[in-house]
Design an enzyme around this catalytic site. Structure first.
Site, PDB file in Angstrom:
ATOM      1  CB  CYS A 145     -55.523  25.706 -46.002  1.00 31.25           C
ATOM      2  SG  CYS A 145     -55.076  27.234 -46.857  1.00 31.25           S
TER       3      CYS A 145
ATOM      4  CG  HIS B  71     -55.633  31.451 -47.344  1.00 33.31           C
ATOM      5  ND1 HIS B  71     -54.319  31.161 -47.074  1.00 33.31           N
ATOM      6  CD2 HIS B  71     -55.628  32.588 -48.093  1.00 33.31           C
ATOM      7  CE1 HIS B  71     -53.546  32.087 -47.641  1.00 33.31           C
ATOM      8  NE2 HIS B  71     -54.312  32.958 -48.260  1.00 33.31           N
TER       9      HIS B  71
ATOM     10  CD  GLU C 264     -54.045  35.806 -50.510  1.00 35.19           C
ATOM     11  OE1 GLU C 264     -53.619  36.924 -50.822  1.00 35.19           O
ATOM     12  OE2 GLU C 264     -53.858  35.296 -49.387  1.00 35.19           O
TER      13      GLU C 264
ATOM     14  CB  CYS D 284     -48.404  29.061 -44.111  1.00 31.45           C
ATOM     15  SG  CYS D 284     -48.543  28.352 -45.764  1.00 31.45           S
ATOM     16  CG  ASN D 285     -52.187  24.197 -42.403  1.00 24.25           C
ATOM     17  OD1 ASN D 285     -52.311  23.351 -41.541  1.00 24.25           O
ATOM     18  ND2 ASN D 285     -52.857  25.333 -42.371  1.00 24.25           N
TER      19      ASN D 285
ATOM     20  CG  ASP E  56     -50.500  32.493 -44.896  1.00 26.01           C
ATOM     21  OD1 ASP E  56     -50.326  31.271 -44.996  1.00 26.01           O
ATOM     22  OD2 ASP E  56     -51.412  33.087 -45.512  1.00 26.01           O
ATOM     23  CB  SER E  57     -48.849  32.010 -49.087  1.00 30.85           C
ATOM     24  OG  SER E  57     -50.232  31.802 -48.839  1.00 30.85           O
TER      25      SER E  57
END
Ligand code: DGL
Length: 266
Positions: A185, A187, A153, A74-75, A10-11
């Site tokens: 998403c 997150h 984050e 991750c979308n 993922d990011s």
């Protein structure tokens, strides 16, 4: 039986929602997780950049760790790169979009649903196509939520600022009167309380994490590649600040996030 690890990326922290579901459903599998925190967020970057990052991480997981399967947790990366990744590598690669749509349509009673995600995901049209393909009687309202990922984050899940932002960004979802809302998403499940307060308790929030883990299990069972034997601690790698990743990541995932190291793009 296949002892090789499963790669997840993922990011940043978002894929931890998927990692959590994988750890719970497949506790004997070895996981190696790459959080590209040095280059997050992906959601406001050009699709070509996200595609290049996704290739880089996938290739590294396959070349360096001989993973038996890659989960694009991750979308934004799934929307930008999944089809191309699947066409490039022989290793099975799973995204989160189809799993999310399957879960969403299972829970909706009114067939009037919402999806929220990053600017990249919503702008790509991936959910609009996936929902139409699954059921063309469904009415879908989408909203991009720029800024949500940055709050996660920073480990800021419930501040006044994120609540004000949620109320503003989610007003089209409230106005559309959907009965269920996909957190498109990875997150966003970390902001579930804030999102639920903004859209109202009647709206069922859906995440793709569990369904993705079920799809992974089904693929491993079908291929005969489930790992047996003693559980092994998952490995987490970050392209950003490793100590920060360990501190916030542990708060988000739990005590399994113990073994954290650096990762850098080649
Ligand atoms: N978790 C990523 C997703 O599901 C977040 C993308 C970002 O870094 O903006 O889209």
């Amino acid at each position: 039986m296949d002892d090789r690890p499963i790669g997840v990326f993922d990011s940043g922290f978002g894929g931890l929602t998927v990692a959590r579901a994988l750890i719970d459903l497949l506790p004997n599998e070895r996981l190696i997780y790459v959080g590209d925190t040095g280059r997050y967020p992906y959601g406001n970057k050009p699709q070509d950049d996200v595609r290049a990052y996704s290739h880089e991480i996938t290739k590294w997981l396959i070349d360096e760790h001989n993973v038996k399967l890659v989960v694009v947790a991750c979308n934004t990366a799934s929307a930008a790169a999944l089809t191309e990744l699947q066409a490039t590598y022989d290793t099975p690669i799973v995204g989160v979009i189809d799993a999310g749509v399957a879960s969403l349509l299972k829970v909706s009673e009114s067939n009037h649903v919402g999806v929220i995600g990053t600017v990249g995901t919503i702008g790509s049209g991936a959910y609009q196509s996936a929902v139409a393909e699954a059921d063309d009687n469904v009415r879908l309202t989408c909203a991009a939520c720029p800024g949500f990922v940055e709050f996660v984050e920073r480990g800021e899940l419930n501040s006044d600022q994120v609540r004000v932002l949620a109320q503003r960004l989610l007003s089209p979802i409230v106005d559309a009167k959907v009965d269920s809302l996909l957190l498109g998403c990875t997150h966003y499940p970390f902001l579930a309380r804030t999102i639920s307060d903004a859209v109202g308790r009647d709206v069922v929030l859906v995440s793709s994490a569990d369904e993705t883990a079920f799809q992974v299990r089904a693929m491993l069972l079908e291929d005969g590649t489930i790992r047996e034997g003693e559980p092994v601690a998952p490995v987490f790698l970050s392209s950003g600040d490793v100590e920060e990743f360990a501190r916030i990541g542990r708060m988000l995932l739990g005590p399994e996030l113990d073994n954290v190291g650096p990762w850098s793009p080649e």
